[in-house]
Design a protein around this motif. Structure first.
Motif, PDB file in Angstrom:
ATOM      1  N   ARG A 183      36.765  51.687 -30.436  1.00 33.68           N
ATOM      2  CA  ARG A 183      37.676  51.336 -31.533  1.00 33.68           C
ATOM      3  C   ARG A 183      39.054  51.043 -30.964  1.00 33.68           C
ATOM      4  O   ARG A 183      39.556  51.764 -30.096  1.00 33.68           O
ATOM      5  N   ILE A 184      39.685  49.977 -31.460  1.00 30.21           N
ATOM      6  CA  ILE A 184      41.048  49.632 -31.059  1.00 30.21           C
ATOM      7  C   ILE A 184      41.878  49.474 -32.327  1.00 30.21           C
ATOM      8  O   ILE A 184      41.589  48.613 -33.158  1.00 30.21           O
ATOM      9  N   ASP A 185      42.886  50.302 -32.493  1.00 29.79           N
ATOM     10  CA  ASP A 185      43.718  50.246 -33.686  1.00 29.79           C
ATOM     11  C   ASP A 185      44.916  49.331 -33.444  1.00 29.79           C
ATOM     12  O   ASP A 185      45.753  49.613 -32.573  1.00 29.79           O
ATOM     13  N   PRO A 186      45.025  48.250 -34.199  1.00 29.51           N
ATOM     14  CA  PRO A 186      46.179  47.361 -34.024  1.00 29.51           C
ATOM     15  C   PRO A 186      47.462  48.023 -34.500  1.00 29.51           C
ATOM     16  O   PRO A 186      47.460  48.801 -35.455  1.00 29.51           O
ATOM     17  N   THR A 225      47.260  44.134 -30.371  1.00 27.39           N
ATOM     18  CA  THR A 225      46.499  44.939 -29.405  1.00 27.39           C
ATOM     19  C   THR A 225      46.614  44.149 -28.095  1.00 27.39           C
ATOM     20  O   THR A 225      47.711  43.783 -27.726  1.00 27.39           O
ATOM     21  N   CYS A 274      39.155  45.693 -33.147  1.00 31.85           N
ATOM     22  CA  CYS A 274      40.367  45.963 -33.927  1.00 31.85           C
ATOM     23  C   CYS A 274      40.242  45.478 -35.367  1.00 31.85           C
ATOM     24  O   CYS A 274      40.857  46.048 -36.277  1.00 31.85           O
ATOM     25  N   TYR A 279      40.944  47.860 -38.932  1.00 31.09           N
ATOM     26  CA  TYR A 279      41.961  47.321 -39.839  1.00 31.09           C
ATOM     27  C   TYR A 279      41.385  47.126 -41.237  1.00 31.09           C
ATOM     28  O   TYR A 279      41.960  47.588 -42.236  1.00 31.09           O
TER      29      TYR A 279
END
Length: 259
Positions: free
Chosen positions: A117-120, A143, A208, A212
């Motif tokens: 998981r990549i959180d912007p 990101t 991301c 979101y």
């Protein structure tokens, strides 16, 4: 030296849709320069190289111009090739990459990527994003790419970016996204700075996009569609610090590279 290759349309059940990737299963790594030359020769968005290390697989991805740290559709394509062409006896493939461990499993006929998981984060500086995209923007986050929210799916469809201007923006590329009409959300991805003017279907950007839109829509299971000319559907799930990205794959060609 003869090397076997396989071309797969990822995130599609039919040929000539989704995102094409070239896959090489190697006995050992080639030089970085040679793998880059091979990727440039095929001139697809991504060429994946996999090498077995006991029960695990090492994987690397190259665009026509550079190596990238993460690629979803070429990982999906690699799993499809290992399972369907080489008959690897596994329901779960473990890949090791520059972005850490990745796995692919089967679920309801689809292949399911397990990615980080990549959180912007909100962008802290003013950039000429709207000018580069040629349309109004609602929100810009960041990101490794810029994540740009537009007002509607139609705005995503109609976006005609200035590729030279996009290439000057920070990061690997620009994701444009909006709430979908028939899907939870839609997106497109432009990365001319790494040799991909527009990527047909991009698994990695959903690392991301999923968190979101999960927050925006208040749900953890989502259906997504990448609105490129080829198009592709993705089945998405948020699970803690991981995202699950599911899709189909179709092998369309196999051959031998003769060096």
């Amino acid at each position: 030296m003869h090397l076997e290759f396989h071309q797969v349309d990822a995130f599609s059940e039919r040929p000539f849709a989704g995102n094409p990737a070239m896959v090489y299963r190697l006995q050992e790594w080639l030089s970085d320069g040679l793998m880059q030359q091979i990727a440039a020769e095929h001139n697809l968005a991504e060429t994946a190289f996999v090498v077995q290390d006991r029960s695990q697989w090492q994987i690397r991805w190259f665009t026509p111009t550079t190596e990238v740290p993460l690629c979803g559709h070429a990982t999906l394509a690699s799993a499809h090739v290992l399972l369907e062409v080489y008959n690897v006896p596994s329901e779960r493939l473990e890949f090791h990459s520059q972005s850490g461990p990745l796995s692919v499993t089967r679920e309801q006929g689809r292949l399911l990527l397990d990615f980080p998981r990549i959180d912007p984060q909100p962008l802290q500086q003013r950039l000429p994003v709207a000018e580069a995209l040629g349309c109004p923007v609602v929100e810009v986050l960041q990101t490794k790419e810029l994540l740009v929210v537009l007002e509607s799916e139609q705005a995503v469809r109609d976006c005609v970016p200035d590729m030279a201007a996009i290439a000057q923006l920070p990061g690997l590329g620009v994701i444009v996204t909006a709430r979908g009409d028939a899907h939870d959300f839609v997106s497109r991805y432009f990365a001319p700075g790494i040799g991909i003017p527009e990527d047909p279907v991009t698994g990695s950007t959903h690392c991301c996009l999923i968190p979101y839109w999960a927050q925006q829509l208040g749900k953890t299971e989502l259906r997504a569609f990448q609105r490129s000319s080829r198009g592709g559907e993705l089945y998405c799930r948020l699970e803690g610090d991981r995202v699950k990205i599911g899709g189909y794959a179709r092998r369309v060609a196999s051959g031998t590279l003769m060096l």
